[in-house]
Design an enzyme around this catalytic site. Structure first.
Site, PDB file in Angstrom:
ATOM      1  N   ARG A 100       8.598   8.853   4.562  1.00  0.00           N
ATOM      2  CA  ARG A 100       9.441   9.103   3.395  1.00  0.00           C
ATOM      3  C   ARG A 100       8.866   8.329   2.209  1.00  0.00           C
ATOM      4  O   ARG A 100       7.950   7.525   2.368  1.00  0.00           O
ATOM      5  CB  ARG A 100      10.881   8.688   3.687  1.00  0.00           C
ATOM      6  CG  ARG A 100      11.484   9.499   4.853  1.00  0.00           C
ATOM      7  CD  ARG A 100      12.959   9.237   4.988  1.00  0.00           C
ATOM      8  NE  ARG A 100      13.520   9.926   6.141  1.00  0.00           N
ATOM      9  CZ  ARG A 100      13.900  11.200   6.146  1.00  0.00           C
ATOM     10  NH1 ARG A 100      13.762  11.919   5.047  1.00  0.00           N
ATOM     11  NH2 ARG A 100      14.416  11.750   7.224  1.00  0.00           N
TER      12      ARG A 100
ATOM     13  N   ILE B  77       7.858   5.827  -0.614  1.00  0.00           N
ATOM     14  CA  ILE B  77       7.827   4.366  -0.726  1.00  0.00           C
ATOM     15  C   ILE B  77       8.150   3.985  -2.168  1.00  0.00           C
ATOM     16  O   ILE B  77       9.182   3.401  -2.469  1.00  0.00           O
ATOM     17  CB  ILE B  77       6.455   3.797  -0.318  1.00  0.00           C
ATOM     18  CG1 ILE B  77       6.101   4.215   1.108  1.00  0.00           C
ATOM     19  CG2 ILE B  77       6.455   2.270  -0.442  1.00  0.00           C
ATOM     20  CD1 ILE B  77       4.731   3.782   1.552  1.00  0.00           C
TER      21      ILE B  77
ATOM     22  N   ASP C  43       1.788  -1.705  -2.586  1.00  0.00           N
ATOM     23  CA  ASP C  43       1.039  -0.588  -2.006  1.00  0.00           C
ATOM     24  C   ASP C  43      -0.455  -0.875  -2.186  1.00  0.00           C
ATOM     25  O   ASP C  43      -1.150  -0.163  -2.905  1.00  0.00           O
ATOM     26  CB  ASP C  43       1.433   0.729  -2.672  1.00  0.00           C
ATOM     27  CG  ASP C  43       1.161   1.939  -1.780  1.00  0.00           C
ATOM     28  OD1 ASP C  43       0.736   1.735  -0.622  1.00  0.00           O
ATOM     29  OD2 ASP C  43       1.366   3.073  -2.236  1.00  0.00           O
TER      30      ASP C  43
ATOM     31  N   SER D 133      -1.900   1.905   7.111  1.00  0.00           N
ATOM     32  CA  SER D 133      -0.730   2.759   7.312  1.00  0.00           C
ATOM     33  C   SER D 133      -1.145   4.196   7.611  1.00  0.00           C
ATOM     34  O   SER D 133      -0.699   4.800   8.594  1.00  0.00           O
ATOM     35  CB  SER D 133       0.160   2.722   6.063  1.00  0.00           C
ATOM     36  OG  SER D 133       1.197   3.673   6.146  1.00  0.00           O
TER      37      SER D 133
ATOM     38  N   LYS E 191      -2.494   5.685  -8.593  1.00  0.00           N
ATOM     39  CA  LYS E 191      -2.713   4.482  -7.797  1.00  0.00           C
ATOM     40  C   LYS E 191      -4.148   4.005  -7.933  1.00  0.00           C
ATOM     41  O   LYS E 191      -4.426   2.800  -7.917  1.00  0.00           O
ATOM     42  CB  LYS E 191      -2.394   4.757  -6.328  1.00  0.00           C
ATOM     43  CG  LYS E 191      -0.920   4.882  -6.007  1.00  0.00           C
ATOM     44  CD  LYS E 191      -0.696   5.075  -4.520  1.00  0.00           C
ATOM     45  CE  LYS E 191       0.779   5.198  -4.187  1.00  0.00           C
ATOM     46  NZ  LYS E 191       1.011   5.417  -2.737  1.00  0.00           N
TER      47      LYS E 191
END
Length: 494
Positions: free
Chosen positions: A199, A201, A260, A268, A292
């Site tokens: 789901r 983050i 992150d 992950s 990101k």
């Protein structure tokens, strides 16, 4: 001995136990001092954070209350007698302290930490300390050790096929819901693609959040296997099947901290793909000024880290750099993104072209793994499967197999249009800001909340034109979203 009383209190991800402060024959303060207790009954045992209760209507004499998580994990019936004792801190916390001091940890030490996290022996504060220490510095061998440890503490799915493919985007781009188009294309071709997703983050929604609008995603391993055997693919939430369970605990702490890092991201993603039984993986890395990954140098560094870890984990990878300069599609939020996905699969004339093009290109890379396809022909095959309606048919079968929702949730009834403050050409859209506005409006928890983008980079607008519409399920959510947009709309008009 105390009798278990189940309390309908959600304390995710923690185990929480509730004790009456007075008149139980013990000093509650002695347990409160360490904040954690060990609850034991027969062969079952959990560590739980202690909360003291002063209302005998909640907990009676001789009882111990267990929140939903603690009750489920202890796996004993209500009324069963259990013992309590002060909980000793996990020995692996010494390794966390070393990491905080800047030490590089070995594989056994990282494994011990992850084992205790997966067993819910750490509090959120202790997990946060570990995550922040790793965010400061984490070596490549430590990242590999973290990945291995996360795989080892959970289940691993096995498929009776030599080629099991998957596709994953690192996230950070609102509306980039390509997996829900790639998976049915690949399934229509006949490759095995057991897609498990987390789901959201830090985003307004993840693939599991969007798929949940259309179908059940909380599937058991047995149900997943049944669907994949019949339809070749599935789009499920990975948390239910206990794949890399430590990652789900870490994510629950990363979310509010907005952590992150590249290392945690690689561990992950790769751990979950290996645990899901994938053999070949396409990784989408969007690169853009508010993504990101913001520079080519960072993209190359991340690609090398993915390749290193994946190679040592026995996973064949194809890394693809894509345009991360602006949101993809028009919708941002579960319902709005689901509408975009269906529009593409249905070949509707007004379907978002950027979402369609991006998804077909990625699907082509996945199909290129098939030895039966001539090199470089994966793209044309993906295009063919989408245009012919075969991908839509595959998606409909997957939705039906997972459990179709009776109806798609309604869009939020509270709406506001964000206007252009001047005339000109849109020269930039801030992905982070757009995601923040959508989250402030309530996405993804409120499925009908989010944004609908009217304009993209390069388009001309006049002063007063609507840039995007905010949807929320409550007046409060709309107010939060509007305040965020008023502070900064995320659009730059030249």
């Amino acid at each position: 001995m105390l009798r278990i009383r189940r309390l309908p209190i959600d304390t995710y991800p923690e185990n929480t136990a509730f004790l009456l402060r007075h008149a139980n024959g013990y000093s509650a303060e002695q347990f409160q001092a360490l904040r954690k207790i060990r609850v034991t009954g027969g062969s079952s045992e959990i560590l739980a954070t202690l909360a003291l209760v002063d209302d005998e209507g909640i907990i009676g004499h001789g009882e111990i209350g267990l929140g939903e998580q603690a009750y489920r994990r202890l796996n004993l019936s209500e009324g069963t007698e259990v013992e309590i004792a002060q909980a000793r801190p996990p020995a692996s916390l010494d390794y966390v302290r070393r990491k905080i001091d800047g030490d590089t940890l070995g594989e056994a030490e990282v494994g011990a930490i992850i084992g205790d996290i997966a067993a819910h022996r750490y509090s959120p504060m202790e997990i946060a300390a570990f995550l922040v220490a790793c965010a400061g510095f984490m070596s490549t061998p430590e990242t590999l050790a973290l990945t291995r440890a996360m795989v080892n503490v959970g289940n691993r799915l096995k498929w009776n096929a030599p080629l099991v493919v998957d596709k994953h985007c690192i996230g950070g781009i609102p509306g980039n819901r390509t997996s829900m188009i790639v998976v049915p294309i690949v399934a229509a071709h006949g490759l095995i693609c057991p897609k498990t997703s987390s789901r959201a983050i830090t985003s307004p929604c993840g693939t599991a959040d969007v798929m949940e609008v259309l179908a059940e995603v909380n599937l058991s391993a047995e149900k997943m296997a049944e669907i994949v055997a019949k339809e070749h693919a599935v789009l499920a939430w990975g948390g239910r099947v206990n794949l890399s369970p430590a990652d789900d605990v870490l994510i629950s702490v990363e979310r509010p901290l907005r952590l992150d890092t590249f290392e945690q991201m690689v561990a992950s993603i790769i751990s979950k793909k290996v645990a899901a039984g994938s053999t070949h993986l396409v990784i989408d890395i969007p690169v853009g000024p508010t993504a990101k990954v913001r520079s080519q140098n960072d993209a190359v560094r991340l690609r090398k880290l993915f390749e290193y870890v994946a190679r040592h984990m026995g996973l064949v990878t194809k890394i693809v750099f894509t345009d991360g300069s602006q949101p993809v599609g028009r919708g941002v939020g579960p319902v709005l993104e689901a509408r975009d996905v269906l529009a593409v699969l249905r070949n509707e004339p007004d379907a978002p072209e950027d979402l369609r093009d991006h998804a077909v290109a990625l699907a082509g890379h996945v199909l290129d793994f098939d030895p039966a396809i001539e090199g470089g022909k994966g793209y044309s095959r993906a295009l063919e499967l989408l245009a012919s309606g075969e991908a839509l048919a595959a998606m409909e079968r997957i939705i039906e197999a997972q459990g179709r929702k009776p109806a798609m949730p309604e869009l939020g009834g509270f709406q506001h249009e964000v206007k252009a403050h001047r005339s000109g050409r849109i020269v930039a859209i801030d992905c982070e800001r757009i995601a923040k506005v959508a989250r402030q409006a309530g996405a993804p928890m409120d499925q009908g909340a989010g944004l609908y983008l009217m304009h993209k980079i390069g388009e001309q607008v006049s002063k007063g034109d609507t840039l995007y519409r905010i949807y929320a399920g409550s007046q409060a959510g709309l107010g939060f979203g509007c305040d965020c947009a008023e502070e900064n709309s995320g659009y730059e008009i030249g």
